[in-house]
Motif scaffolding. Sequence first.
Motif, PDB file in Angstrom:
ATOM      1  N   LYS A  37      39.898  47.309 -40.028  1.00 35.22           N
ATOM      2  CA  LYS A  37      39.653  47.190 -38.584  1.00 35.22           C
ATOM      3  C   LYS A  37      40.973  47.086 -37.820  1.00 35.22           C
ATOM      4  CE  LYS A  37      36.183  46.843 -36.536  1.00 35.22           C
ATOM      5  NZ  LYS A  37      35.442  47.904 -35.799  1.00 35.22           N
ATOM      6  N   LEU A  38      41.907  46.302 -38.358  1.00 33.99           N
ATOM      7  CA  LEU A  38      43.202  46.146 -37.689  1.00 33.99           C
ATOM      8  C   LEU A  38      43.977  47.467 -37.675  1.00 33.99           C
ATOM      9  CD1 LEU A  38      44.187  42.627 -39.059  1.00 33.99           C
ATOM     10  CD2 LEU A  38      43.575  43.185 -36.701  1.00 33.99           C
ATOM     11  N   TYR A  39      43.915  48.211 -38.768  1.00 33.64           N
ATOM     12  CA  TYR A  39      44.568  49.522 -38.785  1.00 33.64           C
ATOM     13  C   TYR A  39      43.869  50.487 -37.824  1.00 33.64           C
ATOM     14  CZ  TYR A  39      47.725  48.350 -42.608  1.00 33.64           C
ATOM     15  OH  TYR A  39      48.718  47.788 -43.362  1.00 33.64           O
ATOM     16  N   GLU A  40      42.561  50.339 -37.695  1.00 33.94           N
ATOM     17  CA  GLU A  40      41.820  51.155 -36.725  1.00 33.94           C
ATOM     18  C   GLU A  40      42.307  50.856 -35.305  1.00 33.94           C
ATOM     19  OE1 GLU A  40      37.342  50.907 -35.064  1.00 33.94           O
ATOM     20  OE2 GLU A  40      37.469  51.077 -37.247  1.00 33.94           O
ATOM     21  N   TRP A  41      42.691  49.603 -35.084  1.00 33.24           N
ATOM     22  CA  TRP A  41      43.229  49.196 -33.787  1.00 33.24           C
ATOM     23  C   TRP A  41      44.705  49.572 -33.652  1.00 33.24           C
ATOM     24  CZ3 TRP A  41      40.978  43.552 -33.968  1.00 33.24           C
ATOM     25  CH2 TRP A  41      39.596  43.612 -33.755  1.00 33.24           C
ATOM     26  N   GLN A  42      45.211  50.303 -34.616  1.00 31.33           N
ATOM     27  CA  GLN A  42      46.579  50.816 -34.645  1.00 31.33           C
ATOM     28  C   GLN A  42      47.644  49.726 -34.638  1.00 31.33           C
ATOM     29  OE1 GLN A  42      46.475  53.651 -31.411  1.00 31.33           O
ATOM     30  NE2 GLN A  42      45.218  55.057 -32.602  1.00 31.33           N
ATOM     31  N   MET A  43      47.369  48.692 -35.419  1.00 31.41           N
ATOM     32  CA  MET A  43      48.350  47.623 -35.593  1.00 31.41           C
ATOM     33  C   MET A  43      49.348  48.049 -36.676  1.00 31.41           C
ATOM     34  SD  MET A  43      47.217  45.444 -33.387  1.00 31.41           S
ATOM     35  CE  MET A  43      48.279  44.075 -33.724  1.00 31.41           C
ATOM     36  N   LYS A  44      50.531  47.490 -36.615  1.00 32.39           N
ATOM     37  CA  LYS A  44      51.561  47.795 -37.616  1.00 32.39           C
ATOM     38  C   LYS A  44      51.272  47.011 -38.897  1.00 32.39           C
ATOM     39  CE  LYS A  44      55.110  48.749 -34.210  1.00 32.39           C
ATOM     40  NZ  LYS A  44      54.845  48.109 -32.921  1.00 32.39           N
ATOM     41  N   PRO A  45      51.665  47.548 -40.064  1.00 30.22           N
ATOM     42  CA  PRO A  45      51.380  46.878 -41.343  1.00 30.22           C
ATOM     43  C   PRO A  45      51.837  45.421 -41.405  1.00 30.22           C
ATOM     44  CG  PRO A  45      52.174  49.088 -41.754  1.00 30.22           C
ATOM     45  CD  PRO A  45      52.301  48.857 -40.274  1.00 30.22           C
ATOM     46  N   LEU A  46      53.014  45.119 -40.896  1.00 23.58           N
ATOM     47  CA  LEU A  46      53.508  43.740 -40.929  1.00 23.58           C
ATOM     48  C   LEU A  46      52.621  42.832 -40.068  1.00 23.58           C
ATOM     49  CD1 LEU A  46      55.736  41.925 -42.033  1.00 23.58           C
ATOM     50  CD2 LEU A  46      57.053  42.397 -39.962  1.00 23.58           C
ATOM     51  N   GLU A  47      52.219  43.332 -38.904  1.00 19.97           N
ATOM     52  CA  GLU A  47      51.343  42.557 -38.012  1.00 19.97           C
ATOM     53  C   GLU A  47      49.974  42.342 -38.658  1.00 19.97           C
ATOM     54  OE1 GLU A  47      52.824  43.842 -33.540  1.00 19.97           O
ATOM     55  OE2 GLU A  47      51.426  45.175 -34.603  1.00 19.97           O
ATOM     56  N   VAL A  48      49.477  43.368 -39.341  1.00 22.19           N
ATOM     57  CA  VAL A  48      48.178  43.278 -40.001  1.00 22.19           C
ATOM     58  C   VAL A  48      48.196  42.146 -41.020  1.00 22.19           C
ATOM     59  CG1 VAL A  48      46.630  44.446 -41.616  1.00 22.19           C
ATOM     60  CG2 VAL A  48      47.510  45.682 -39.633  1.00 22.19           C
ATOM     61  N   GLU A  49      49.221  42.108 -41.857  1.00 21.80           N
ATOM     62  CA  GLU A  49      49.298  41.078 -42.898  1.00 21.80           C
ATOM     63  C   GLU A  49      49.487  39.687 -42.300  1.00 21.80           C
ATOM     64  OE1 GLU A  49      48.245  41.782 -45.896  1.00 21.80           O
ATOM     65  OE2 GLU A  49      48.137  43.860 -45.254  1.00 21.80           O
ATOM     66  N   GLU A  50      50.249  39.592 -41.204  1.00 19.63           N
ATOM     67  CA  GLU A  50      50.431  38.299 -40.531  1.00 19.63           C
ATOM     68  C   GLU A  50      49.112  37.811 -39.942  1.00 19.63           C
ATOM     69  OE1 GLU A  50      53.549  38.797 -37.631  1.00 19.63           O
ATOM     70  OE2 GLU A  50      55.100  39.015 -39.178  1.00 19.63           O
ATOM     71  N   ILE A  51      48.363  38.713 -39.315  1.00 16.34           N
ATOM     72  CA  ILE A  51      47.070  38.343 -38.722  1.00 16.34           C
ATOM     73  C   ILE A  51      46.100  37.907 -39.815  1.00 16.34           C
ATOM     74  CG2 ILE A  51      45.032  39.270 -37.536  1.00 16.34           C
ATOM     75  CD1 ILE A  51      46.996  40.978 -35.840  1.00 16.34           C
ATOM     76  N   ILE A  52      46.064  38.633 -40.922  1.00 12.62           N
ATOM     77  CA  ILE A  52      45.161  38.271 -42.028  1.00 12.62           C
ATOM     78  C   ILE A  52      45.527  36.905 -42.589  1.00 12.62           C
ATOM     79  CG2 ILE A  52      44.560  38.859 -44.421  1.00 12.62           C
ATOM     80  CD1 ILE A  52      44.333  41.766 -43.500  1.00 12.62           C
ATOM     81  N   SER A  53      46.809  36.631 -42.769  1.00  9.91           N
ATOM     82  CA  SER A  53      47.188  35.317 -43.301  1.00  9.91           C
ATOM     83  C   SER A  53      46.853  34.203 -42.313  1.00  9.91           C
ATOM     84  CB  SER A  53      48.660  35.281 -43.708  1.00  9.91           C
ATOM     85  OG  SER A  53      49.486  35.458 -42.601  1.00  9.91           O
ATOM     86  N   THR A  54      46.960  34.487 -41.024  1.00 10.02           N
ATOM     87  CA  THR A  54      46.564  33.500 -40.012  1.00 10.02           C
ATOM     88  C   THR A  54      45.057  33.253 -40.060  1.00 10.02           C
ATOM     89  OG1 THR A  54      48.365  34.224 -38.566  1.00 10.02           O
ATOM     90  CG2 THR A  54      46.607  32.944 -37.543  1.00 10.02           C
ATOM     91  N   LEU A  55      44.282  34.322 -40.179  1.00  6.42           N
ATOM     92  CA  LEU A  55      42.818  34.183 -40.258  1.00  6.42           C
ATOM     93  C   LEU A  55      42.413  33.388 -41.501  1.00  6.42           C
ATOM     94  CD1 LEU A  55      41.725  37.782 -39.200  1.00  6.42           C
ATOM     95  CD2 LEU A  55      41.451  35.679 -37.871  1.00  6.42           C
ATOM     96  N   ILE A  56      43.116  33.589 -42.595  1.00  4.00           N
ATOM     97  CA  ILE A  56      42.825  32.843 -43.825  1.00  4.00           C
ATOM     98  C   ILE A  56      43.170  31.370 -43.630  1.00  4.00           C
ATOM     99  CG2 ILE A  56      43.512  32.497 -46.239  1.00  4.00           C
ATOM    100  CD1 ILE A  56      43.858  35.586 -46.382  1.00  4.00           C
ATOM    101  N   SER A  57      44.341  31.092 -43.066  1.00  2.00           N
ATOM    102  CA  SER A  57      44.766  29.692 -42.884  1.00  2.00           C
ATOM    103  C   SER A  57      43.872  28.958 -41.891  1.00  2.00           C
ATOM    104  CB  SER A  57      46.227  29.620 -42.449  1.00  2.00           C
ATOM    105  OG  SER A  57      46.390  30.141 -41.162  1.00  2.00           O
ATOM    106  N   GLU A  58      43.305  29.680 -40.926  1.00  2.00           N
ATOM    107  CA  GLU A  58      42.402  29.052 -39.952  1.00  2.00           C
ATOM    108  C   GLU A  58      40.945  29.121 -40.407  1.00  2.00           C
ATOM    109  OE1 GLU A  58      43.177  30.740 -36.112  1.00  2.00           O
ATOM    110  OE2 GLU A  58      45.253  30.031 -36.104  1.00  2.00           O
ATOM    111  N   ASN A  59      40.723  29.562 -41.634  1.00  2.00           N
ATOM    112  CA  ASN A  59      39.409  29.613 -42.294  1.00  2.00           C
ATOM    113  C   ASN A  59      38.404  30.554 -41.613  1.00  2.00           C
ATOM    114  OD1 ASN A  59      38.022  28.911 -44.581  1.00  2.00           O
ATOM    115  ND2 ASN A  59      37.027  27.150 -43.646  1.00  2.00           N
ATOM    116  N   PHE A  60      38.894  31.560 -40.901  1.00  2.00           N
ATOM    117  CA  PHE A  60      38.012  32.592 -40.381  1.00  2.00           C
ATOM    118  C   PHE A  60      37.694  33.596 -41.484  1.00  2.00           C
ATOM    119  CE2 PHE A  60      39.678  31.265 -36.224  1.00  2.00           C
ATOM    120  CZ  PHE A  60      38.506  31.219 -35.500  1.00  2.00           C
ATOM    121  N   LEU A  61      38.593  33.695 -42.432  1.00  3.43           N
ATOM    122  CA  LEU A  61      38.495  34.683 -43.492  1.00  3.43           C
ATOM    123  C   LEU A  61      38.598  33.966 -44.830  1.00  3.43           C
ATOM    124  CD1 LEU A  61      38.310  37.759 -43.653  1.00  3.43           C
ATOM    125  CD2 LEU A  61      40.783  37.865 -43.609  1.00  3.43           C
TER     126      LEU A  61
END
Length: 159
Positions: A37-61
């Motif tokens: 979904k993040l790549y569909e939103w045309q996010m950069k790979p580094l941003e994608v991984e940062e967002i995913i790690s944030t979602l994991i740490s905040e227990n959304f993922l």
Amino acid sequence: MKLEQEKKYNYDKKTALQKAANWCAYQERSQQEVRDKLYEWQMKPLEVEEIISTLISENFLNEERFAFSYVSGKFKIKKWGKIKIKQGLKLKRVPEPIIKKALNSIDGDEYLETLSSLLEKKQQAEKEKNAIKRQFNLVNYLYGKGYEKDLIFTLLKSL
């Protein structure tokens, strides 16, 4: 002929994180679904991984929570067998240990009971007169639902 326009997304990292968090809060998601979904939103790979790690740490993922939810839904609602559920989780790139743990959460007696009820319903609906073709159709149906062949044949022999 109508020309389809590609959607252009210009989300900054903060906006994408908020949208992804809302998307994950709505329903359990796998990391791969969020990544796609993040790549569909045309996010950069580094941003994608940062967002995913944030979602994991905040227990959304949570991959394990997703796997248990997926297994529960596919078994209880769609009446899928373990083989089909496992394939679905593999397509979502869930790690093998988590898949095994989630599949073990299915109660063995309930699993056999579900398989039996599917077989009974299919037997009543089956119109084939030839016994061999009839049994072939039943086996194919249950195998297509993702149940193990040894369980199917054991159940058929007991009837």
